[in-house]
Design an enzyme around this catalytic site. Structure first.
Site, mmCIF file in Angstrom:
data_model
loop_
_atom_site.group_PDB
_atom_site.id
_atom_site.type_symbol
_atom_site.label_atom_id
_atom_site.label_comp_id
_atom_site.label_asym_id
_atom_site.label_seq_id
_atom_site.Cartn_x
_atom_site.Cartn_y
_atom_site.Cartn_z
ATOM 1 N N ASP A 65 -23.485 -12.217 -5.776
ATOM 2 C CA ASP A 65 -22.755 -11.585 -4.685
ATOM 3 C C ASP A 65 -21.329 -11.354 -5.181
ATOM 4 O OD1 ASP A 65 -21.289 -11.015 -2.337
ATOM 5 O OD2 ASP A 65 -22.880 -11.953 -1.166
ATOM 6 N N TYR A 154 -16.516 0.895 8.575
ATOM 7 C CA TYR A 154 -17.057 1.190 7.236
ATOM 8 C C TYR A 154 -16.087 2.101 6.465
ATOM 9 C CZ TYR A 154 -20.041 3.769 3.910
ATOM 10 O OH TYR A 154 -20.553 4.384 2.792
ATOM 11 N N LYS A 158 -13.632 1.463 3.048
ATOM 12 C CA LYS A 158 -13.711 2.298 1.835
ATOM 13 C C LYS A 158 -12.328 2.862 1.487
ATOM 14 C CE LYS A 158 -18.183 2.485 0.698
ATOM 15 N NZ LYS A 158 -18.734 2.164 -0.608
ATOM 16 N N ASN A 183 -23.739 13.003 2.845
ATOM 17 C CA ASN A 183 -24.965 12.248 3.185
ATOM 18 C C ASN A 183 -26.021 12.403 2.107
ATOM 19 O OD1 ASN A 183 -23.495 12.582 5.760
ATOM 20 N ND2 ASN A 183 -25.229 11.445 6.543
ATOM 21 N N PHE A 218 -28.608 10.862 18.093
ATOM 22 C CA PHE A 218 -27.541 10.237 18.871
ATOM 23 C C PHE A 218 -26.496 11.278 19.300
ATOM 24 C CE2 PHE A 218 -29.263 6.766 16.275
ATOM 25 C CZ PHE A 218 -29.632 5.896 17.306
ATOM 26 N N ARG A 288 -23.171 7.506 19.279
ATOM 27 C CA ARG A 288 -22.891 6.182 18.694
ATOM 28 C C ARG A 288 -21.406 6.086 18.397
ATOM 29 N NH1 ARG A 288 -26.754 5.786 13.563
ATOM 30 N NH2 ARG A 288 -25.469 7.597 13.127
HETATM 31 N N1 NAD Z 1 -26.488 6.716 0.902
HETATM 32 C C1 NAD Z 1 -25.507 7.488 1.356
HETATM 33 O O1 NAD Z 1 -25.751 8.482 2.043
HETATM 34 C C2 NAD Z 1 -24.064 7.171 1.010
HETATM 35 C C3 NAD Z 1 -23.067 8.059 1.444
HETATM 36 C C4 NAD Z 1 -21.737 7.770 1.118
HETATM 37 C C5 NAD Z 1 -21.420 6.660 0.369
HETATM 38 N N2 NAD Z 1 -22.416 5.815 -0.023
HETATM 39 C C6 NAD Z 1 -22.046 4.627 -0.793
HETATM 40 O O2 NAD Z 1 -22.822 4.594 -1.961
HETATM 41 C C7 NAD Z 1 -23.065 3.249 -2.351
HETATM 42 C C8 NAD Z 1 -24.541 3.032 -2.597
HETATM 43 O O3 NAD Z 1 -25.248 3.374 -1.422
HETATM 44 P P1 NAD Z 1 -26.832 3.263 -1.316
HETATM 45 O O4 NAD Z 1 -27.260 4.321 -0.379
HETATM 46 O O5 NAD Z 1 -27.443 3.178 -2.640
HETATM 47 O O6 NAD Z 1 -26.947 1.875 -0.541
HETATM 48 P P2 NAD Z 1 -27.979 0.671 -0.756
HETATM 49 O O7 NAD Z 1 -27.782 -0.233 0.417
HETATM 50 O O8 NAD Z 1 -29.336 1.165 -1.031
HETATM 51 O O9 NAD Z 1 -27.419 -0.026 -2.078
HETATM 52 C C9 NAD Z 1 -26.317 -0.896 -2.082
HETATM 53 C C10 NAD Z 1 -26.674 -2.071 -2.977
HETATM 54 O O10 NAD Z 1 -25.572 -2.960 -3.038
HETATM 55 C C11 NAD Z 1 -26.040 -4.302 -2.915
HETATM 56 N N3 NAD Z 1 -24.914 -5.066 -2.359
HETATM 57 C C12 NAD Z 1 -24.293 -4.893 -1.170
HETATM 58 N N4 NAD Z 1 -23.265 -5.761 -1.046
HETATM 59 C C13 NAD Z 1 -23.229 -6.496 -2.191
HETATM 60 C C14 NAD Z 1 -22.405 -7.549 -2.674
HETATM 61 N N5 NAD Z 1 -21.410 -8.054 -1.931
HETATM 62 N N6 NAD Z 1 -22.652 -8.057 -3.885
HETATM 63 C C15 NAD Z 1 -23.665 -7.576 -4.660
HETATM 64 N N7 NAD Z 1 -24.492 -6.588 -4.254
HETATM 65 C C16 NAD Z 1 -24.277 -6.052 -3.036
HETATM 66 C C17 NAD Z 1 -27.270 -4.216 -2.021
HETATM 67 O O11 NAD Z 1 -28.192 -5.271 -2.213
HETATM 68 C C18 NAD Z 1 -27.867 -2.873 -2.447
HETATM 69 O O12 NAD Z 1 -28.812 -3.030 -3.494
HETATM 70 C C19 NAD Z 1 -22.473 2.382 -1.243
HETATM 71 O O13 NAD Z 1 -21.193 1.965 -1.650
HETATM 72 C C20 NAD Z 1 -22.350 3.329 -0.071
HETATM 73 O O14 NAD Z 1 -21.301 2.956 0.790
HETATM 74 C C21 NAD Z 1 -23.731 6.043 0.275
#
Ligand code: NAD
Length: 333
Positions: A65, A154, A158, A183, A218, A288
């Site tokens: 973590d 959130y 960021k 997205n 939503f 939401r």
């Molecule tokens: N998916 C989207 O549409 C989207 C859009 C904008 C930004 N993001 C950003 O992209 C990144 C990846 O998103 P994703 O969709 O792959 O999400 P995801 O939840 O599938 O992957 C995030 C990973 O980080 C791990 N994780 C979370 N907190 C942790 C910690 N404290 N220590 C270690 N591991 C940790 C989780 O287990 C997970 O495997 C994120 O930072 C998210 O905010 C995603």
């Protein structure tokens, strides 16, 4: 051996790259692509959301973590990373409004990582940011000069991380690239199934595959063309490509990664029905907290700086997601 028969085989890894969140949706796709490009990849993930099955077998995995400073520091002891790509984070807007305490971890995690980047003189950082840093658009599409006034916890986290990155990286001459994804959707060939759907595509697929009864939209009283929220969906393969190109950019930049095409949630449901050839039951629910009416990217900067451009259409994102779920739920013999 004569000279003609001597063919040197060059088997070196280009870079040693640490990917945080490499067991998650975007991280696992990115790790696959980096390894295909012969980089050496380390993955840190706490598996809070990510799954072992999505971890690449050639990546060195540290189950840690990022909030645990001591354990995190231990992961850096025997590796010399050239670059860090920081994706790990909790990412639900809705949850961030209900449980803001949990989302402080995203900032603590990034700060811990920044300390180690500084200590180990790592040369490059790429950070996954989000369109949620902008808040309610004053104009559309959003360019990177738009004001940043996030309306959810959130996005606020960021934005705080973005500011900390700029401060620490500029002080220590670390190159940084901040990618503000819009997205993300589609599949990158891993048949990824979201274990806890928070985003629209996985929620839609849950309905298509009978895991939930109906899809909830939503809010239908936003000032948009059909009253539902407008979003800019960008394919995961295009997102991965943006990271690969970012590795070669030598200047510090913040760039939007989106298509510049806005589509409403209702239009998305209708497109999915057309592509999948199936009716998708849906209902309208209340708005939401934390949702903006419209988030659409201007992607001119990424196009200019990285020669990046999005290639996948919304129909192709729907189809690849649908096929991923179909392959997992009904694997061929
Ligand atoms: N998916 C989207 O549409 C989207 C859009 C904008 C930004 N993001 C950003 O992209 C990144 C990846 O998103 P994703 O969709 O792959 O999400 P995801 O939840 O599938 O992957 C995030 C990973 O980080 C791990 N994780 C979370 N907190 C942790 C910690 N404290 N220590 C270690 N591991 C940790 C989780 O287990 C997970 O495997 C994120 O930072 C998210 O905010 C995603």
């Amino acid at each position: 051996m004569n000279d003609k028969s001597f063919k040197p085989i060059i088997l070196f890894a280009l870079m040693e790259i640490l990917v945080t969140g490499g067991a998650g949706y975007i991280g696992s796709a990115l790790v696959k692509s980096l390894i295909e490009k012969k980089h050496n990849v380390g993955v840190i993930d706490n598996l809070s959301k990510g799954k072992k099955e999505y971890l690449h077998p050639k990546a060195k995995f540290y189950r840690t973590d990022l909030v645990d400073k001591k354990e995190l520091a231990g992961n850096f002891k025997n590796s010399k990373f050239d670059a860090v790509i920081h994706l790990a984070a909790y990412k639900s807007v809705e949850e961030s409004m209900k449980n803001p305490e949990k989302y402080k971890d995203n900032v603590v995690a990034a700060n811990n990582l920044l300390e180690l980047i500084e200590k180990h003189a790592i040369k490059k950082l790429i950070f996954s940011s989000t369109a949620a840093v902008y808040g309610t658009p004053q104009y559309s599409p959003l360019d990177e000069n738009h004001s940043t006034k996030p309306i959810n916890v959130y996005g606020q986290g960021k934005l705080e991380v973005e500011k900390n990155i700029m401060k620490v990286c500029e002080k220590n001459s670390v190159d940084y690239i901040i990618l503000r994804y819009f997205n993300v959707a589609g599949d990158a060939g891993l048949n990824y199934i979201d274990p806890a759907p928070e985003n629209v595509f996985p929620k839609l697929m849950d309905v298509v595959f009978g895991k939930r009864r109906e899809f909830t939209i939503f809010g239908n009283d936003y000032k948009t063309r059909d009253g539902t929220c407008i979003r800019d969906y960008i394919d995961i393969n295009d997102i991965v490509k943006a990271h690969i190109l970012s590795l070669d950019v030598n200047s510090n930049n913040i760039m939007n990664i989106g298509t510049s095409n806005g589509i409403s949630v209702l239009e998305l449901v209708k497109s999915a029905e057309k592509v999948i050839e199936k009716k998708i039951p849906f209902k309208f629910g209340p708005r939401r907290a934390g949702d903006c009416p419209e988030l659409v990217a201007s992607n001119q900067l990424a196009k200019r700086i990285m020669k990046w451009k999005p290639e996948k259409s919304i129909d192709s994102m729907i189809l690849s997601t649908y096929n991923a779920y179909k392959n997992r739920y009904n694997p061929r013999p």
